[in-house]
Design an enzyme around this catalytic site. Sequence first.
Site, PDB file in Angstrom:
ATOM      1  N   PHE A 136       7.781   7.941  -5.375  1.00  0.00           N
ATOM      2  CA  PHE A 136       7.280   6.644  -4.896  1.00  0.00           C
ATOM      3  C   PHE A 136       8.173   5.550  -5.457  1.00  0.00           C
ATOM      4  O   PHE A 136       8.376   5.474  -6.668  1.00  0.00           O
ATOM      5  CB  PHE A 136       5.836   6.409  -5.336  1.00  0.00           C
ATOM      6  CG  PHE A 136       5.234   5.186  -4.711  1.00  0.00           C
ATOM      7  CD1 PHE A 136       4.706   5.234  -3.425  1.00  0.00           C
ATOM      8  CD2 PHE A 136       5.229   3.967  -5.378  1.00  0.00           C
ATOM      9  CE1 PHE A 136       4.166   4.095  -2.822  1.00  0.00           C
ATOM     10  CE2 PHE A 136       4.694   2.828  -4.788  1.00  0.00           C
ATOM     11  CZ  PHE A 136       4.167   2.901  -3.507  1.00  0.00           C
ATOM     12  N   ASP A 221      14.238   5.025 -11.620  1.00  0.00           N
ATOM     13  CA  ASP A 221      13.130   4.126 -11.313  1.00  0.00           C
ATOM     14  C   ASP A 221      12.161   4.199 -12.484  1.00  0.00           C
ATOM     15  O   ASP A 221      11.407   5.165 -12.618  1.00  0.00           O
ATOM     16  CB  ASP A 221      12.471   4.553 -10.001  1.00  0.00           C
ATOM     17  CG  ASP A 221      11.263   3.676  -9.656  1.00  0.00           C
ATOM     18  OD1 ASP A 221      10.791   2.929 -10.554  1.00  0.00           O
ATOM     19  OD2 ASP A 221      10.791   3.749  -8.504  1.00  0.00           O
ATOM     20  N   LYS A 250       6.074  -3.685 -13.335  1.00  0.00           N
ATOM     21  CA  LYS A 250       4.785  -3.342 -13.954  1.00  0.00           C
ATOM     22  C   LYS A 250       4.669  -3.872 -15.391  1.00  0.00           C
ATOM     23  O   LYS A 250       4.490  -5.068 -15.583  1.00  0.00           O
ATOM     24  CB  LYS A 250       4.558  -1.826 -13.873  1.00  0.00           C
ATOM     25  CG  LYS A 250       4.276  -1.348 -12.423  1.00  0.00           C
ATOM     26  CD  LYS A 250       3.760   0.077 -12.416  1.00  0.00           C
ATOM     27  CE  LYS A 250       3.481   0.615 -11.021  1.00  0.00           C
ATOM     28  NZ  LYS A 250       2.220   0.177 -10.438  1.00  0.00           N
TER      29      LYS A 250
HETATM   30  N1  PLP Z   1       8.384   2.593  -8.338  1.00  0.00           N
HETATM   31  C1  PLP Z   1       7.435   3.275  -8.994  1.00  0.00           C
HETATM   32  C2  PLP Z   1       7.833   4.470  -9.809  1.00  0.00           C
HETATM   33  C3  PLP Z   1       6.100   2.883  -8.921  1.00  0.00           C
HETATM   34  O1  PLP Z   1       5.165   3.584  -9.564  1.00  0.00           O
HETATM   35  C4  PLP Z   1       5.766   1.760  -8.136  1.00  0.00           C
HETATM   36  C5  PLP Z   1       4.366   1.322  -7.999  1.00  0.00           C
HETATM   37  O2  PLP Z   1       3.440   2.056  -8.156  1.00  0.00           O
HETATM   38  C6  PLP Z   1       6.786   1.062  -7.484  1.00  0.00           C
HETATM   39  C7  PLP Z   1       8.078   1.505  -7.611  1.00  0.00           C
HETATM   40  C8  PLP Z   1       6.493  -0.153  -6.653  1.00  0.00           C
HETATM   41  O3  PLP Z   1       6.214  -1.227  -7.458  1.00  0.00           O
HETATM   42  P1  PLP Z   1       5.503  -2.522  -6.840  1.00  0.00           P
HETATM   43  O4  PLP Z   1       4.152  -2.093  -6.378  1.00  0.00           O
HETATM   44  O5  PLP Z   1       5.478  -3.513  -7.965  1.00  0.00           O
HETATM   45  O6  PLP Z   1       6.355  -2.986  -5.711  1.00  0.00           O
END
Ligand code: PLP
Length: 400
Positions: A136, A221, A250
Amino acid sequence: MALTRSAFDQYMVPNYAPAAFVPVRGAGSRVWDQDGREYIDFSGGIAVNALGHCHPALVKALTEQAGRLWHVSNVFTNEPALALAEKLVNATFADKVFFCNSGAEANEAALKLARRAAIERFGEQKHKVLSTLNSFHGRTFFTVTVGGQPKYSDGFGPKPQGIAYFEYNNLDSLKALIDDDTACVIVEPIQGEGGVLPASAEFLQGVRELCDKHNAFLIFDEVQTGMGRSGSLFAYQEYGVVPDILSSAKSLGGGFPIGAMLTTSDIARHLVAGTHGTTYGGNPLACAVAGAVFDVVNDPAVLAGVKAKHQLYVNGLQKLNAATPVFSEVRGMGLLIGAVLSEAYAGRAKDILNLAAEEGLMILMAGPNVVRFAPSLVVEDADIAEGLVRLGRALQRFVG
Ligand code: PLP
């Protein structure tokens, strides 16, 4: 007249299905709803509230900055952004930082940078993005397509091209795909939304070596794993495998929206003026709060506390599981923990979430089979104990 949960259905686009209660106030790891009911928060706003609710240092940073300067855009720089960038550079592999407002935007920037740099160095054909299945990376159309979960990216028409997927923790699967036309490989050191699944050290090391062999950039990520959640500032430091580009969000802002992409000077030079941007990136309010989060979290005692609290959760969950055996495995790192439902209860994580809320406990799921805990990094041990008691009551009702 007070607005209640039903107003959500009346006024809001129906892309979410929020819980039945409406939180109105929080302090530390406790939250109160409109009826004054108290909850223990093990969800942390989905791994965001690194210091719980209304931490005094963050309230101070935000209110002081609110009285000074809110926004100037990137036509001008500002002190909180410069200070935060300096802290991040000093504490990581990175030389350069790009600020934005969310995890998706940090990944969008990371992917665009990787492609741009690869194309400028090797030619138009070097644009392939390799990503892991069940990952994700956000909800913009590029990032959601790169995320290996078609259920999130299907149904919106033609997708961005040049993306392929390999199996997490399976190097052979990457070997079969990677070649000299690969611009980048993007990996979560722990798959968060995909079920709190940690990478093995050999896997991340192997991905690094394959990227080097094919001149592909390695993007970590760390939107969910970053800023102390693993017990190190970033999970790559825990693994000892260094990426070329890293995305953070986050916990970075502790509840104030901010994202960041970190990279080296050599790669960053490909994003020259005008190639990428966002109006709010580096916003003084967001950067002031994130700077205060950083100062609290980047402390050996706090990071050691994350590891100690991990053990409290694991021990507590195993004890609960002995009384009410519903989990086949407890996994994760630091304060990102997943309890995997055993076969007999597969698909029922949501039921446990609902029962926990009734018992005064906020928890998360990571897919239908995993109950996820992503609390404040400074959650009190007493709150962990009390939250686990409430979870125990929820599990008794769940099996009963
Ligand atoms: N990357 C990872 C690993 C995530 O867990 C998330 C959100 O859950 C995101 C990207 C996306 O972040 P945002 O919701 O702040 O756009």
